[in-house]
Design an enzyme around this catalytic site. Structure first.
Site, mmCIF file in Angstrom:
data_model
loop_
_atom_site.group_PDB
_atom_site.id
_atom_site.type_symbol
_atom_site.label_atom_id
_atom_site.label_comp_id
_atom_site.label_asym_id
_atom_site.label_seq_id
_atom_site.Cartn_x
_atom_site.Cartn_y
_atom_site.Cartn_z
ATOM 1 N N LYS A 53 34.490 35.598 160.903
ATOM 2 C CA LYS A 53 35.038 36.928 160.643
ATOM 3 C C LYS A 53 33.896 37.907 160.431
ATOM 4 O O LYS A 53 32.780 37.524 160.046
ATOM 5 C CB LYS A 53 35.969 36.913 159.425
ATOM 6 C CG LYS A 53 35.292 36.589 158.081
ATOM 7 C CD LYS A 53 34.661 37.780 157.407
ATOM 8 C CE LYS A 53 33.931 37.439 156.122
ATOM 9 N NZ LYS A 53 33.147 38.584 155.577
ATOM 10 N N ASP B 38 38.153 34.828 151.099
ATOM 11 C CA ASP B 38 38.237 35.095 152.534
ATOM 12 C C ASP B 38 39.226 34.181 153.266
ATOM 13 O O ASP B 38 39.560 34.437 154.428
ATOM 14 C CB ASP B 38 36.863 34.933 153.194
ATOM 15 C CG ASP B 38 35.969 36.151 153.002
ATOM 16 O OD1 ASP B 38 36.512 37.242 152.741
ATOM 17 O OD2 ASP B 38 34.737 36.010 153.113
#
Length: 284
Positions: free
Chosen positions: A10, A137
């Site tokens: 990401k 996350d």
């Protein structure tokens, strides 16, 4: 039973932290997207044992409870009273300690994979809620599409597909400690970025405005311990990136380009300066 799951990295297009909760956890306000650089997680369930084993081709990854993939398997095994072990084999491609969510994405892939293999029937939202107990996350990595992420990381609002763009990601040799960076945040002097406006720009398809707003409030903090961040960012902009910013707590720098030829030019310019450079695209 076995399967292989993809675990994309990401990046943050914009990152802010408005305040710190009483327990010390940051409140997040950020736009994130997955990219087409990924680890691959092979899962093989082992009957008649409760043992969780982590195997990897990377010597510096932990293979015990310190590995988030291990934690994901253990969490599901314990919560749902699963009397079966699993061997987790991680084929690592995402740089480690890079601010790209590699460990979190591995954990998310384990959650998705074991949800299937163990027939738990959990929804994406339920998997994300479990993921938050592992790392901030992980919820985003469970979803994996462009999103506005708020709260402690658990509030995921999917966004429209990003305009066509390429990312040049470059990781300096230095590693940084996320807890160390977060402890150094001084909320009285933090210069916040306009996340709401960036979200509006994405929804309107206005990539020029998005590039103007791209930024990371943690970048000045991490750059103090890793000056290469500033040098890489300067070079990216000098060689044609439309925008550049640090991702996560760093030290990886993200250069955004609307044209592939420009991304390739930036890549070539950085290749001799930084050993870990990639040209990638966002996953939609």
């Amino acid at each position: 039973m076995e399967l292989t799951a993809k675990a994309p990295a990401k990046v943050n297009l914009i990152l802010d932290t408005p305040f710190r909760h009483q327990d010390g956890a940051p409140e997040w306000d950020m736009v994130m997207t997955a990219i087409d650089l990924a680890d691959y997680i092979h899962l093989e369930t082992i009957p008649d044992t409760m043992k969780i084993t982590v195997q990897t081709d990377t010597s510096y990854l932990p293979r015990d409870y310190h590995n988030l993939a291990y934690q994901a398997a253990k969490t599901l095994q314990t919560r749902f009273n699963i009397h079966e072990g699993v061997t987790i084999t991680i084929d690592k491609h995402i740089p480690v300690a890079a601010g790209m969510g590699g460990g979190s994405s591995d954990a998310a892939a384990v959650l998705r994979g074991l949800n299937s293999l163990w027939r738990l029937g959990l929804t994406t939202r339920e998997l994300a809620q479990i993921g938050l107990t592992i790392d901030a996350d992980v919820p985003f990595c469970v979803y994996g599409t462009p999103a506005h992420v708020t709260g402690r990381g658990e509030q995921i609002t999917p966004l429209k597909a990003l305009p066509p763009m390429w990312f040049v990601i470059a990781k300096p040799h230095d590693n940084v400690s996320t807890p160390t960076i977060l402890r150094q945040i001084n909320y009285e002097t933090l210069e916040h970025v306009a996340v709401t406006e960036a979200v509006e720009a994405i929804q309107a398809g206005n990539h020029a405005r998005l590039f103007e707003l791209t930024g990371n409030v943690l970048e000045p903090i991490t750059a103090q311990v890793c000056p290469a961040i500033t040098r890489i960012k300067t070079k990216m902009l000098q060689f044609g990136a439309d925008a550049a910013t640090m991702t996560g707590t760093g030290p990886t720098v993200l250069g955004i380009c609307t044209k592939y030829s420009r991304a390739q030019h930036v890549y070539n310019a950085l290749k001799g300066f930084c050993r870990d450079v990639h040209v990638v695209r966002p996953l939609q």
